[in-house]
Scaffold this motif. Structure first.
Motif, PDB file in Angstrom:
ATOM      1  N   PRO A 117       0.837  -1.209   0.000  1.00 45.26           N
ATOM      2  CA  PRO A 117       0.000   0.000   0.000  1.00 45.26           C
ATOM      3  C   PRO A 117       0.869   1.256   0.000  1.00 45.26           C
ATOM      4  O   PRO A 117       1.993   1.256   0.514  1.00 45.26           O
ATOM      5  N   ALA A 118       0.332   2.341  -0.574  1.00 44.52           N
ATOM      6  CA  ALA A 118       1.072   3.601  -0.638  1.00 44.52           C
ATOM      7  C   ALA A 118       0.105   4.757  -0.495  1.00 44.52           C
ATOM      8  O   ALA A 118      -1.021   4.712  -0.997  1.00 44.52           O
ATOM      9  N   PRO A 140      -4.511  -0.595   7.736  1.00 46.77           N
ATOM     10  CA  PRO A 140      -4.795  -1.147   9.067  1.00 46.77           C
ATOM     11  C   PRO A 140      -3.884  -2.337   9.350  1.00 46.77           C
ATOM     12  O   PRO A 140      -3.419  -3.012   8.435  1.00 46.77           O
ATOM     13  N   PRO A 141      -3.607  -2.601  10.632  1.00 42.60           N
ATOM     14  CA  PRO A 141      -2.783  -3.769  10.958  1.00 42.60           C
ATOM     15  C   PRO A 141      -3.512  -5.050  10.601  1.00 42.60           C
ATOM     16  O   PRO A 141      -4.749  -5.071  10.507  1.00 42.60           O
ATOM     17  N   PRO A 169      -6.064 -13.962  12.671  1.00 37.77           N
ATOM     18  CA  PRO A 169      -6.293 -13.817  11.233  1.00 37.77           C
ATOM     19  C   PRO A 169      -7.626 -14.418  10.827  1.00 37.77           C
ATOM     20  O   PRO A 169      -8.147 -15.327  11.494  1.00 37.77           O
ATOM     21  N   PRO A 170      -8.233 -13.897   9.758  1.00 34.53           N
ATOM     22  CA  PRO A 170      -9.540 -14.413   9.333  1.00 34.53           C
ATOM     23  C   PRO A 170      -9.426 -15.841   8.839  1.00 34.53           C
ATOM     24  O   PRO A 170      -8.351 -16.317   8.474  1.00 34.53           O
ATOM     25  N   ASP A 171     -10.555 -16.529   8.825  1.00 36.42           N
ATOM     26  CA  ASP A 171     -10.620 -17.878   8.284  1.00 36.42           C
ATOM     27  C   ASP A 171     -10.119 -17.864   6.846  1.00 36.42           C
ATOM     28  O   ASP A 171     -10.498 -16.999   6.047  1.00 36.42           O
ATOM     29  N   PRO A 182     -10.350  -9.008   4.564  1.00 37.15           N
ATOM     30  CA  PRO A 182     -10.953  -7.787   5.123  1.00 37.15           C
ATOM     31  C   PRO A 182     -10.911  -6.648   4.125  1.00 37.15           C
ATOM     32  O   PRO A 182     -10.034  -6.593   3.251  1.00 37.15           O
ATOM     33  N   ASP A 183     -11.868  -5.742   4.238  1.00 41.30           N
ATOM     34  CA  ASP A 183     -11.883  -4.554   3.392  1.00 41.30           C
ATOM     35  C   ASP A 183     -10.755  -3.609   3.803  1.00 41.30           C
ATOM     36  O   ASP A 183     -10.289  -3.620   4.945  1.00 41.30           O
TER      37      ASP A 183
END
Length: 404
Positions: free
Chosen positions: A334-335, A340-341, A346-348, A354-355
């Motif tokens: 990202p730049a 976000p961290p 962590p998600p399944d 995540p958005d």
């Protein structure tokens, strides 16, 4: 595997799909008159045929995880020229005993095992782990024995250090006994010549791409020199027919979403029935919003949304001073905003990513979502203007946001 398409549930193949340099050619290159007709018998001597890697559609931008054709029949001493049609998907062609072990273990799976949500059988996981995957499963550089040419003879070992290139980077004729016989990453228009040894045993040899593994298999059947085989022109025609069939099936997915909401763009498109093909377009590619409005991109496949990308970020795979290919982090990260961290826990793995909230952007400086395999990316535009953007993974994927 590409997000937004139905994955093979047992395969832990993580794909960071990167761009190098595009091409203005349409369709499958190298057809018909560009190759020499193969003979029907040994008296004609060694022949040369062409297999295309990936392909292009005339009416929309697309990517194909396939070799065209995916099966060929040849004689000992013949040469198969694998030609890269780069669309943003990094590809290689690799043969050898460790590749055969993966394909054999995969093809031995039962339908119930393929549909299982559980871990792959131990023998399949062991086979996968023996093959160096081209790209890492997280941050880091590419595996140098996979992204670069690597030829390991029977009884020899691959480098254990992923930062080290192989000792042998120039191929001898392929005799079918090798442990690993790997072209390395092939940029657009580049070719790899698989020259078959005169004494190679008749039989079927399987190869695949070291990024896409069993999603992308090439079969080479070697028959005795006195057995009739298809001509080079017939091989070209078969490859084009296979590509045309995929394009026809994929075409409905290339249409704009039927009812896109205000400020919504779909990044990429695909079909559940076509796991080896995807549309690489922003749908729609032009959108108008007002100052203070949000735009949300929904990712279908691995893409970036990148504004004002500097030249060095437009080539995520580049050749280094050591002569080998390496990843360019600026194209993937990202730049222009603070991402976000990572979620904890962590998600399944089977759930959507995540958005990403990009915040407010005034139109200045390099601004990029970074590579995303799914989920969404939302940006609020604070200044009037016309803002062109690109996907840094797929070089022909472009769009415009007009803010008034």
């Amino acid at each position: 595997m590409i997000r937004g398409r139905r994955p093979l549930a047992l395969l832990a193949v993580v794909m960071l799909l990167l761009a190098a340099c595009g091409s203005d050619d349409d369709g499958v290159a190298g057809t018909g008159s560009e190759t020499t007709e193969a003979g029907d018998g040994a008296e004609d001597g060694p022949q040369e045929i062409t297999v295309q890697i990936d392909g292009r559609a005339d009416d929309f931008n697309a990517a194909f995880l396939a070799y065209f054709p995916d099966q060929v029949t040849v004689h000992p001493g013949d040469t198969i020229v694998y030609r890269s049609n780069f669309t943003g998907e990094p590809h290689s062609i690799s043969f050898g005993s460790i590749v055969t072990d993966v394909v054999d273990a995969f093809r031995a799976l039962t339908p119930e095992e393929l549909e299982s949500e559980g871990p792959p059988p131990p023998e399949l996981m062991a086979a996968f782990e023996a093959v160096p995957s081209m790209l890492p499963e997280g941050p880091g550089d590419a595996n140098q024995s996979s992204i670069n040419p690597c030829f390991v003879a029977a009884g020899e070992d691959l480098p254990e250090d992923e930062s080290a290139q192989c000792d042998v980077t120039e191929p001898a004729p392929f005799d079918g006994t090798e442990v690993f016989y790997n072209s390395g990453f092939l940029p657009d228009g580049e070719t790899f010549e698989l020259q078959l040894a005169d004494d190679i045993e008749p039989g079927t040899y399987v190869g695949f791409c070291t990024l896409h593994f069993v999603e992308m298999i090439s079969e080479v059947t070697v028959v005795p020199a006195d057995q009739e085989i298809p001509s080079a022109g017939e091989v070209d025609d078969e490859g084009q027919e296979q590509l045309d069939a995929l394009i026809e099936q994929l075409e409905p997915a290339a249409e704009d979403p039927e009812s896109p909401g205000d400020g919504e763009v779909q990044a990429g498109a695909g079909s559940e029935e076509l796991p080896n093909a995807m549309v690489v377009e922003f749908l729609p590619d032009e959108i108008e919003v007002g100052v203070g409005d949000e735009v949300t991109w929904t990712f279908v496949g691995p893409h970036t949304v990148s504004f004002n990308a500097p030249e060095e970020a437009r080539v995520p795979i580049s050749r280094g001073d050591d002569g080998g290919f390496h990843l360019v982090a600026a194209a993937l990260a990202p730049a222009g905003f603070d991402p976000p961290p990572p979620p904890d826990p962590p998600p399944d793995e089977e759930g959507p990513p995540p958005d990403i909230e990009g915040g407010v952007w005034d139109g200045s400086g390099f601004f990029s979502s970074g590579i995303a395999f799914g989920g969404g990316f939302t940006v609020t535009f604070s200044e009037e203007g016309s803002y062109e953007y690109v996907c840094l993974i797929h070089p022909e994927m472009e769009g415009t946001v007009t803010v008034s």
